[in-house]
Write a protein that holds these residues in place. Structure first.
Motif, PDB file in Angstrom:
ATOM      1  N   UNK A   1       0.952  -1.226  -0.085  1.00  0.00           N
ATOM      2  CA  UNK A   1      -0.213  -0.110   0.087  1.00  0.00           C
ATOM      3  C   UNK A   1       1.073   1.179   0.083  1.00  0.00           C
ATOM      4  N   UNK A   2       0.267   2.416   0.105  1.00  0.00           N
ATOM      5  CA  UNK A   2       0.934   3.669  -0.036  1.00  0.00           C
ATOM      6  C   UNK A   2       0.824   4.183  -1.220  1.00  0.00           C
ATOM      7  N   UNK A   3       1.177   5.384  -1.099  1.00  0.00           N
ATOM      8  CA  UNK A   3       1.006   6.285  -2.406  1.00  0.00           C
ATOM      9  C   UNK A   3      -0.302   7.157  -2.289  1.00  0.00           C
ATOM     10  N   UNK A   4      -0.672   7.753  -3.244  1.00  0.00           N
ATOM     11  CA  UNK A   4      -2.028   8.551  -3.280  1.00  0.00           C
ATOM     12  C   UNK A   4      -2.815   8.528  -4.472  1.00  0.00           C
ATOM     13  N   UNK A   5      -4.037   8.597  -4.799  1.00  0.00           N
ATOM     14  CA  UNK A   5      -4.985   8.494  -5.492  1.00  0.00           C
ATOM     15  C   UNK A   5      -5.556   9.815  -5.822  1.00  0.00           C
ATOM     16  N   UNK A   6      -5.969  10.151  -7.202  1.00  0.00           N
ATOM     17  CA  UNK A   6      -6.748  11.286  -7.397  1.00  0.00           C
ATOM     18  C   UNK A   6      -8.131  11.285  -7.517  1.00  0.00           C
ATOM     19  N   UNK A   7      -8.786  12.099  -6.939  1.00  0.00           N
ATOM     20  CA  UNK A   7     -10.236  11.912  -6.704  1.00  0.00           C
ATOM     21  C   UNK A   7     -11.022  12.616  -7.957  1.00  0.00           C
ATOM     22  N   UNK A   8     -12.209  12.573  -8.115  1.00  0.00           N
ATOM     23  CA  UNK A   8     -12.949  13.263  -9.214  1.00  0.00           C
ATOM     24  C   UNK A   8     -12.782  14.619  -9.186  1.00  0.00           C
ATOM     25  N   UNK A   9     -12.641  15.271  -8.019  1.00  0.00           N
ATOM     26  CA  UNK A   9     -12.588  16.729  -7.940  1.00  0.00           C
ATOM     27  C   UNK A   9     -10.985  17.216  -7.892  1.00  0.00           C
ATOM     28  N   UNK A  10     -10.038  16.179  -8.426  1.00  0.00           N
ATOM     29  CA  UNK A  10      -8.799  16.578  -8.596  1.00  0.00           C
ATOM     30  C   UNK A  10      -7.931  16.569  -7.170  1.00  0.00           C
ATOM     31  N   UNK A  11      -8.486  16.106  -6.278  1.00  0.00           N
ATOM     32  CA  UNK A  11      -7.694  16.190  -4.910  1.00  0.00           C
ATOM     33  C   UNK A  11      -7.095  14.874  -4.610  1.00  0.00           C
ATOM     34  N   UNK A  12      -5.748  14.784  -4.154  1.00  0.00           N
ATOM     35  CA  UNK A  12      -5.173  13.529  -3.859  1.00  0.00           C
ATOM     36  C   UNK A  12      -5.467  12.924  -2.618  1.00  0.00           C
ATOM     37  N   UNK A  13      -5.521  11.793  -2.450  1.00  0.00           N
ATOM     38  CA  UNK A  13      -5.983  11.040  -1.081  1.00  0.00           C
ATOM     39  C   UNK A  13      -5.101   9.964  -0.796  1.00  0.00           C
ATOM     40  N   UNK A  14      -4.672   9.755   0.118  1.00  0.00           N
ATOM     41  CA  UNK A  14      -3.947   8.610   0.592  1.00  0.00           C
ATOM     42  C   UNK A  14      -4.717   7.236   0.292  1.00  0.00           C
ATOM     43  N   UNK A  15      -3.845   6.380  -0.336  1.00  0.00           N
ATOM     44  CA  UNK A  15      -4.601   4.957  -0.779  1.00  0.00           C
ATOM     45  C   UNK A  15      -4.964   4.320   0.654  1.00  0.00           C
ATOM     46  N   UNK A  16      -4.237   4.145   1.636  1.00  0.00           N
ATOM     47  CA  UNK A  16      -4.396   3.639   2.907  1.00  0.00           C
ATOM     48  C   UNK A  16      -6.009   4.077   3.430  1.00  0.00           C
ATOM     49  N   UNK A  17      -6.105   5.674   3.304  1.00  0.00           N
ATOM     50  CA  UNK A  17      -7.252   5.879   3.615  1.00  0.00           C
ATOM     51  C   UNK A  17      -8.544   5.498   3.022  1.00  0.00           C
ATOM     52  N   UNK A  18      -8.313   5.198   1.649  1.00  0.00           N
ATOM     53  CA  UNK A  18      -9.400   5.052   0.864  1.00  0.00           C
ATOM     54  C   UNK A  18      -9.731   3.518   1.147  1.00  0.00           C
ATOM     55  N   UNK A  19      -8.712   2.512   1.542  1.00  0.00           N
ATOM     56  CA  UNK A  19      -8.826   1.165   1.819  1.00  0.00           C
ATOM     57  C   UNK A  19      -9.639   0.973   3.038  1.00  0.00           C
ATOM     58  N   UNK A  20      -9.144   1.733   4.249  1.00  0.00           N
ATOM     59  CA  UNK A  20      -9.697   1.564   5.463  1.00  0.00           C
ATOM     60  C   UNK A  20     -11.265   2.064   5.301  1.00  0.00           C
ATOM     61  N   UNK A  21     -11.518   3.105   4.617  1.00  0.00           N
ATOM     62  CA  UNK A  21     -12.842   3.418   4.506  1.00  0.00           C
ATOM     63  C   UNK A  21     -13.898   2.385   3.804  1.00  0.00           C
ATOM     64  N   UNK A  22     -13.092   1.892   2.715  1.00  0.00           N
ATOM     65  CA  UNK A  22     -13.973   0.800   2.059  1.00  0.00           C
ATOM     66  C   UNK A  22     -14.387  -0.302   3.140  1.00  0.00           C
ATOM     67  N   UNK A  23     -13.194  -0.760   3.764  1.00  0.00           N
ATOM     68  CA  UNK A  23     -13.288  -1.895   4.811  1.00  0.00           C
ATOM     69  C   UNK A  23     -14.324  -1.615   5.897  1.00  0.00           C
ATOM     70  N   UNK A  24     -14.457  -0.349   6.271  1.00  0.00           N
ATOM     71  CA  UNK A  24     -15.430  -0.026   7.310  1.00  0.00           C
ATOM     72  C   UNK A  24     -16.790  -0.024   6.590  1.00  0.00           C
ATOM     73  N   UNK A  25     -17.028   0.474   5.651  1.00  0.00           N
ATOM     74  CA  UNK A  25     -18.372   0.125   4.957  1.00  0.00           C
ATOM     75  C   UNK A  25     -18.875  -1.141   4.935  1.00  0.00           C
ATOM     76  N   UNK A  26     -17.937  -2.078   4.478  1.00  0.00           N
ATOM     77  CA  UNK A  26     -18.118  -3.454   4.296  1.00  0.00           C
ATOM     78  C   UNK A  26     -18.302  -4.215   5.560  1.00  0.00           C
ATOM     79  N   UNK A  27     -17.645  -3.752   6.650  1.00  0.00           N
ATOM     80  CA  UNK A  27     -17.643  -4.127   7.872  1.00  0.00           C
ATOM     81  C   UNK A  27     -19.201  -3.842   8.555  1.00  0.00           C
ATOM     82  N   UNK A  28     -19.708  -2.646   8.054  1.00  0.00           N
ATOM     83  CA  UNK A  28     -20.907  -2.233   8.560  1.00  0.00           C
ATOM     84  C   UNK A  28     -22.021  -3.115   8.021  1.00  0.00           C
ATOM     85  N   UNK A  29     -22.006  -3.629   6.710  1.00  0.00           N
ATOM     86  CA  UNK A  29     -22.898  -4.414   6.019  1.00  0.00           C
ATOM     87  C   UNK A  29     -22.804  -5.812   6.917  1.00  0.00           C
TER      88      UNK A  29
END
Length: 208
Positions: free
Chosen positions: A102-130
């Motif tokens: 992991x590591x690095x950043x991704x660019x969102x639709x708004x042109x903002x750069x977001x950390x990859x680990x943050x995106x992964x953790x958010x996705x796992x949190x949504x799935x854990x909620x389900x």
């Protein structure tokens, strides 16, 4: 002269239809307590309980109500499977991150750069909620279905409300898994069966 002298044309005979002197009188039919006479049941002994069943006889759960209970178990079972599938998805994400790193950043639709680990953790949190939501939904369904034998009208109303949310769950999960269609159909049938008069009478039956 005597009543029993047949040669006497003027002898008085006992009136027809009435017993003579010394003849035992018969008790009226249908009066309980008279020896030798049949007992005429009172109207309530002929039936009149739930669905015409005799008083004191156990009531039988209607077929539609039994079908609704089975479908409730089906809906709960589907959500147990869904919880397992969501949990497997989380494990697959962890394995992918471990292998690829992991590591690095991704660019969102708004042109903002977001950390990859943050995106992964958010996705796992949504799935854990389900996962948690599916597990809780399954537990509630099992509890309601188990109460069909002794529960009151609240169980029937709760089943209708539960199945209403089951329709929403079926619509959402049918996009990801085919099991959502099973939940959708079963939830609609539970609402129909639980709303029938036979089911209403079952849950509102008198308790002795």
């Amino acid at each position: 002269m005597s009543f029993g002298d047949q040669n006497n044309p003027y002898g008085q005979q006992p009136p027809q239809g009435q017993p003579g002197y010394g003849y035992p009188q018969q008790a009226p039919q249908g009066i309980p307590g008279q020896p030798g006479q049949p007992y005429a049941p009172f109207p309530q002994d002929q039936g009149g309980g739930y669905n015409g069943a005799p008083y004191g006889q156990p009531f039988a759960m209607p077929g539609l109500t039994k079908a609704a209970r089975v479908l409730m178990y089906v809906i709960a079972g589907v959500h147990v499977v869904l919880a397992g599938l969501f949990a497997t998805a989380i494990a697959a994400i962890d394995d992918a991150v471990e292998k690829e790193g992991s590591g690095g950043t991704v660019r969102t639709a708004n042109g903002e750069e977001v950390d990859v680990d943050t995106v992964i953790d958010a996705g796992k949190g949504v799935i854990a909620f389900f996962v948690l939501l599916a597990a809780v939904f399954a537990i509630i369904g099992i509890i309601l279905a188990a109460r069909y034998g002794k529960g009151r009208n609240g169980v029937r109303v709760g089943s209708i409300v539960y199945s209403s949310f089951g329709i929403i769950s079926g619509l959402i999960t049918s996009v990801m898994y085919g099991l959502g269609l099973v939940t959708l159909v079963a939830s609609i049938l539970v609402i129909v069966f639980a709303a029938k008069r036979a089911s209403s009478e079952w849950f509102q039956r008198p308790r002795y």
